[in-house]
Design a protein around this motif. Sequence first.
Motif: not given
Length: 415
Positions: A150-160, A185-193
Amino acid sequence: MSKLTQRATSLQTLIMNPETILCHDNEQKYEGAVVPPIFQNSLFTFPDWETIENAFAAHQEHFIYSRGKNPTVDFAEKKIAEIAHAERAILFTSGMAAITAAILYCVKPNSHIITIKNVYGPTSNLMANYLKEKLNIETTFIYGDKVEEFRDNIRKNTVLIYLESPSSAVFGLQDLEAVALLAKENNIKTICDNTWATPLFQKPLDLGIDFEVHSVTKYLCGHSDLVAGVILGKEQEMKALFEREFKWLGGKIAPFEAWLLIRSLRTFPIRMQRHQENAMKVAQFLEQHPQIELVRYPGLPSFPQYELGKKQMSGYSGLLSFQLKTNDIEEIKTFYNALKMFHRGVSWGGFESLAYAPAISYLKELSPEQFANMGISLGDIRISVGLENAEDLIEDLRQAMHAKIKHRFYKIYTD
Ligand SMILES: Cc1ncc(COP(=O)(O)O)c(C=O)c1O
């Protein structure tokens, strides 16, 4: 205050466990009726200008129009929120309506989503195709079993970051607490099914996830007689979501379906206990059967992510899969068609046991190699273990296995 209302109010002051919440919790305030009525009305009326004005001013607390709030729906939402440890729940007309609303709440044009490769098919298509076409949103699909991925795939515009744990295809787990922390830590929202584990066996919100979504159609309903979905989360965000993605897109659940759901919730904990017991017996039987290559069930100690499952879940539901020891499609079909107790059909989580072979959907579209890339094989059978007697279900699987062996010998003999 009537004596009945007093009793209902005094119940609220007790600390209650899920079984009690789902059976009581303020239901009997309507003339003592043991089951609350269905408010099958589209609108609510007011005695004068002032009351309607006050209702509009605090419209999320008042019943005004049933595309917004309805008392029957309210009952069901409150119960689900309580057992999920959510500040608020909003019910939708289907799991996909809830998922779409939750994702739209989190994204914006030109943003980026990270999700898992084996996420539920329509959710995957929504992100990879629809959101790409309409809003130029990119989605990265990863295995999701390691937080580093997950960490390796975070981009500047990752929101979710969109999770499904366990996933409903191969039961892959993601470390919810670790991913939630990374996202925060990266200000990204999370959703879990959380459809597989249900709010009873897994509490994503307690682990730091922002939104939990469900296909209510599955275990929460459990009777295979309604289609619905739910989003659970914190009051402030749910309030904002209610105003836009809920009210504007209009995916509200019907009062009658909410009422059926209240009925279902009364037996939800005992149903889940039985699903779990039955599924474990069936999984153990399959695991030792010589015709079976592999069993995928997060409750089995042989499951590769068993320890992570134990850490973040308190129980296991009834959906599992196994791989027949053959790639001969005729043999696989013989097994499938020989089942007598298991119905053949899609969906899962109901009282009835079901069997589905992913090859039915994919065989026409994918090569066996593409099939294997998805982590499944031709001989995969997914079963939803229902509430029947476990020994009867095992007997059914045993006799279908015999039919498959007979088919093989007949073929060898006649070839
Ligand atoms: C894991 C999962 N999530 C979401 C959905 C969608 O739910 P619904 O069919 O209620 O729209 C499904 C449906 O099968 C599912 O399996």
